[in-house]
Motif scaffolding. Structure first.
Motif, PDB file in Angstrom:
ATOM      1  N   GLU A   1     -20.668 127.270 -25.062  1.00  0.00           N
ATOM      2  CA  GLU A   1     -21.756 126.469 -24.491  1.00  0.00           C
ATOM      3  C   GLU A   1     -22.487 127.279 -23.424  1.00  0.00           C
ATOM      4  N   ASP A   2     -23.841 127.261 -23.480  1.00  0.00           N
ATOM      5  CA  ASP A   2     -24.575 128.024 -22.469  1.00  0.00           C
ATOM      6  C   ASP A   2     -25.708 127.251 -21.798  1.00  0.00           C
ATOM      7  N   HIS A   3     -25.951 125.988 -22.162  1.00  0.00           N
ATOM      8  CA  HIS A   3     -26.979 125.186 -21.489  1.00  0.00           C
ATOM      9  C   HIS A   3     -26.367 124.586 -20.228  1.00  0.00           C
ATOM     10  N   ASP A   4     -26.656 125.208 -19.072  1.00  0.00           N
ATOM     11  CA  ASP A   4     -25.944 124.878 -17.846  1.00  0.00           C
ATOM     12  C   ASP A   4     -26.702 123.982 -16.886  1.00  0.00           C
ATOM     13  N   ILE A   5     -27.889 123.480 -17.251  1.00  0.00           N
ATOM     14  CA  ILE A   5     -28.669 122.703 -16.295  1.00  0.00           C
ATOM     15  C   ILE A   5     -27.949 121.402 -15.928  1.00  0.00           C
ATOM     16  N   GLY A   6     -27.362 120.733 -16.905  1.00  0.00           N
ATOM     17  CA  GLY A   6     -26.612 119.520 -16.602  1.00  0.00           C
ATOM     18  C   GLY A   6     -25.461 119.798 -15.651  1.00  0.00           C
ATOM     19  N   LEU A   7     -24.799 120.915 -15.841  1.00  0.00           N
ATOM     20  CA  LEU A   7     -23.687 121.306 -14.969  1.00  0.00           C
ATOM     21  C   LEU A   7     -24.189 121.618 -13.560  1.00  0.00           C
ATOM     22  N   LEU A   8     -25.344 122.280 -13.471  1.00  0.00           N
ATOM     23  CA  LEU A   8     -25.932 122.566 -12.163  1.00  0.00           C
ATOM     24  C   LEU A   8     -26.331 121.282 -11.439  1.00  0.00           C
ATOM     25  N   LEU A   9     -26.860 120.314 -12.190  1.00  0.00           N
ATOM     26  CA  LEU A   9     -27.213 119.032 -11.588  1.00  0.00           C
ATOM     27  C   LEU A   9     -25.959 118.332 -11.052  1.00  0.00           C
ATOM     28  N   ALA A  10     -24.873 118.370 -11.828  1.00  0.00           N
ATOM     29  CA  ALA A  10     -23.614 117.797 -11.355  1.00  0.00           C
ATOM     30  C   ALA A  10     -23.126 118.520 -10.103  1.00  0.00           C
ATOM     31  N   ASN A  11     -23.281 119.833 -10.076  1.00  0.00           N
ATOM     32  CA  ASN A  11     -22.911 120.646  -8.913  1.00  0.00           C
ATOM     33  C   ASN A  11     -23.669 120.157  -7.678  1.00  0.00           C
ATOM     34  N   TYR A  12     -24.974 119.972  -7.837  1.00  0.00           N
ATOM     35  CA  TYR A  12     -25.804 119.508  -6.714  1.00  0.00           C
ATOM     36  C   TYR A  12     -25.381 118.121  -6.237  1.00  0.00           C
ATOM     37  N   LEU A  13     -25.210 117.180  -7.169  1.00  0.00           N
ATOM     38  CA  LEU A  13     -24.879 115.809  -6.792  1.00  0.00           C
ATOM     39  C   LEU A  13     -23.510 115.727  -6.119  1.00  0.00           C
ATOM     40  N   LEU A  14     -22.554 116.511  -6.610  1.00  0.00           N
ATOM     41  CA  LEU A  14     -21.229 116.527  -5.992  1.00  0.00           C
ATOM     42  C   LEU A  14     -21.293 117.075  -4.570  1.00  0.00           C
ATOM     43  N   ARG A  15     -21.988 118.189  -4.391  1.00  0.00           N
ATOM     44  CA  ARG A  15     -22.089 118.788  -3.052  1.00  0.00           C
ATOM     45  C   ARG A  15     -22.868 117.877  -2.103  1.00  0.00           C
ATOM     46  N   ALA A  16     -23.928 117.236  -2.629  1.00  0.00           N
ATOM     47  CA  ALA A  16     -24.706 116.323  -1.798  1.00  0.00           C
ATOM     48  C   ALA A  16     -23.861 115.134  -1.343  1.00  0.00           C
ATOM     49  N   ALA A  17     -22.862 114.766  -2.153  1.00  0.00           N
ATOM     50  CA  ALA A  17     -21.965 113.663  -1.806  1.00  0.00           C
ATOM     51  C   ALA A  17     -20.789 114.122  -0.950  1.00  0.00           C
ATOM     52  N   GLY A  18     -20.743 115.415  -0.619  1.00  0.00           N
ATOM     53  CA  GLY A  18     -19.709 115.924   0.273  1.00  0.00           C
ATOM     54  C   GLY A  18     -18.458 116.451  -0.393  1.00  0.00           C
ATOM     55  N   HIS A  19     -18.452 116.557  -1.713  1.00  0.00           N
ATOM     56  CA  HIS A  19     -17.284 117.082  -2.417  1.00  0.00           C
ATOM     57  C   HIS A  19     -17.278 118.610  -2.390  1.00  0.00           C
ATOM     58  N   GLN A  20     -16.107 119.196  -2.535  1.00  0.00           N
ATOM     59  CA  GLN A  20     -15.980 120.643  -2.675  1.00  0.00           C
ATOM     60  C   GLN A  20     -16.069 120.994  -4.155  1.00  0.00           C
ATOM     61  N   VAL A  21     -16.833 122.035  -4.474  1.00  0.00           N
ATOM     62  CA  VAL A  21     -17.050 122.407  -5.871  1.00  0.00           C
ATOM     63  C   VAL A  21     -16.692 123.873  -6.084  1.00  0.00           C
ATOM     64  N   VAL A  22     -15.912 124.121  -7.128  1.00  0.00           N
ATOM     65  CA  VAL A  22     -15.692 125.478  -7.623  1.00  0.00           C
ATOM     66  C   VAL A  22     -16.475 125.573  -8.922  1.00  0.00           C
TER      67      VAL A  22
END
Length: 294
Positions: free
Chosen positions: A188-209
Motif C-alpha cells: 500500500e502506498d496511498h498515505d494521505i489517509g494515514l497522514l490525516l489520522a496522524n494529524y488528528l491524533l496529534r491534535a488530540a494530544g496522542h503520541q504517534v509513531v
C-alpha cells in the motif's frame, strides 16, 4: 482524459439523475459519443460540471448557472460568492473547486481555496469536512484508474504538503493519552489517509509513531517491540483477494495480541473478513474521532 457519467458523479458529487436532468433541461453539458453511441465526457466537460456545482452550492439557480459561459462561470467563482453560505454548502463549494483546479494543474487555485477554507472554517474543520470528503470522493477514481495518474499525484502532493505543515503545528502529547503506531502494509502506498489520522491524533494530544507506506511486517514487529504502542492503525485500500486480506489481518492479530489494531480503507474487502477480538474496523471519520476523544 475521458469520463463516464458515473465518473462525473463520483468526482462532482452530483448524482447521475441530476446530471441527466441538467443536460436535458438546461444544456449543462455536451457529451461526445463513441461509435457504439455510448456517451463520454472530457476534462473540459468535467470542469464545467464542477463549476456549475460550485455556483449551485454558492446559491445560484441551476437554470442560471447552466446558461453561463465557462468564462463567466470563472469570473463569478473568483468572487467571494461563498462568504455567506451555510457550512454544509460551503464545504461542498470548496470540494468542487479544489478538484476543478486540480484537473487543470492550477496549483495556485488549489492552494488559494484550501487557504480560504482554513480562514473560514478553521484548519481542523477543513480537514474533516473538505479534505476528507474530497479524498473519499476521488478515492474510487484512483482505485479504478479512472483519474489521470498525473492529476492524482498533483493533488496528492499539495494535500500532503498541507498535512505535514499541520502536523508540525500540533502540540505535544497530553497526560493520559495513548501511543499509536501508524503504518501501511508493504503493498500500500496511498498515505494521505494515514497522514490525516496522524494529524488528528496529534491534535488530540496522542503520541504517534509514524512509519508511513509500504512497511513490511518484520519492521512493524521491531517497532512494536521498541516502542510498545497501545494501538496500531493501518489502511487497506487496494482491491485484493479476500483470502490474502484474511491472512494479513490474522497475522496482525497473532503478532500483536496485546495491542488494539484499527483498520480503515476498502469496506468491500473488510466486510468479508473474520477478525480477532483485537482487530477493529473504522468505517467512517466520525468513528475514528469518537475513538480518539474517549
Amino acid at each position: 482524459m475521458n469520463y463516464s457519467i458515473s465518473d462525473l458523479e463520483q468526482l462532482s458529487g452530483v448524482s447521475v439523475h441530476n446530471i441527466r436532468i441538467w443536460e436535458r433541461r438546461y444544456g449543462a453539458l455536451s457529451p461526445s459519443r463513441t461509435p457504439g453511441n455510448v456517451r463520454f465526457y472530457d476534462d473540459d466537460q468535467l470542469k464545467r460540471l464542477l463549476s456549475i456545482a460550485g455556483l449551485y452550492h454558492a446559491g445560484y439557480k441551476i437554470s442560471k448557472a447552466c446558461r453561463l459561459s465557462s468564462d463567466d462561470m470563472g469570473k463569478l467563482l473568483k468572487e467571494e460568492v461563498d462568504n455567506t453560505l451555510p457550512a454544509e454548502n460551503r464545504y461542498s463549494y470548496f470540494i468542487s473547486q479544489i478538484i476543478s483546479n486540480a484537473l487543470v494543474f492550477d496549483e495556485r487555485g488549489v492552494n488559494d481555496h484550501i487557504a480560504k477554507s482554513f480562514r473560514q472554517n478553521g484548519v481542523a474543520e477543513t480537514y474533516k469536512f473538505v479534505i476528507y470528503p474530497m479524498l473519499v470522493r476521488i478515492g474510487l477514481m484512483w482505485l479504478t484508474e479512472s483519474l489521470c495518474p498525473a492529476q492524482e499525484h498533483f493533488l496528492s502532493s499539495i494535500i500532503r504538503q498541507k498535512l505535514f505543515a499541520a502536523i508540525d503545528g500540533t502540540v505535544g502529547q497530553q497526560a493520559g493519552k495513548q501511543k499509536w503506531l501508524l503504518f501501511l502494509p508493504e503493498d500500500e502506498d496511498h498515505d494521505i489517509g494515514l497522514l490525516l489520522a496522524n494529524y488528528l491524533l496529534r491534535a488530540a494530544g496522542h503520541q504517534v509513531v509514524y512509519l508511513g507506506a509500504k512497511v513490511p511486517l518484520t519492521a512493524v514487529s521491531n517497532t512494536v517491540t521498541a516502542t510498545q504502542p497501545h494501538n496500531l492503525m493501518l489502511f487497506m485500500t487496494r482491491v485484493r483477494p479476500i483470502d490474502d486480506a484474511q491472512l494479513y489481518v490474522t497475522r496482525l492479530a497473532a503478532l500483536f495480541p496485546s495491542a488494539q489494531i484499527y483498520i480503515s480503507g476498502n469496506k468491500n474487502v473488510m466486510s468479508g473478513l473474520k477478525c480477532a477480538d483485537n482487530i477493529h474496523w473504522l468505517a467512517t471519520l466520525p468513528d475514528f474521532e469518537k475513538l480518539i476523544s474517549e
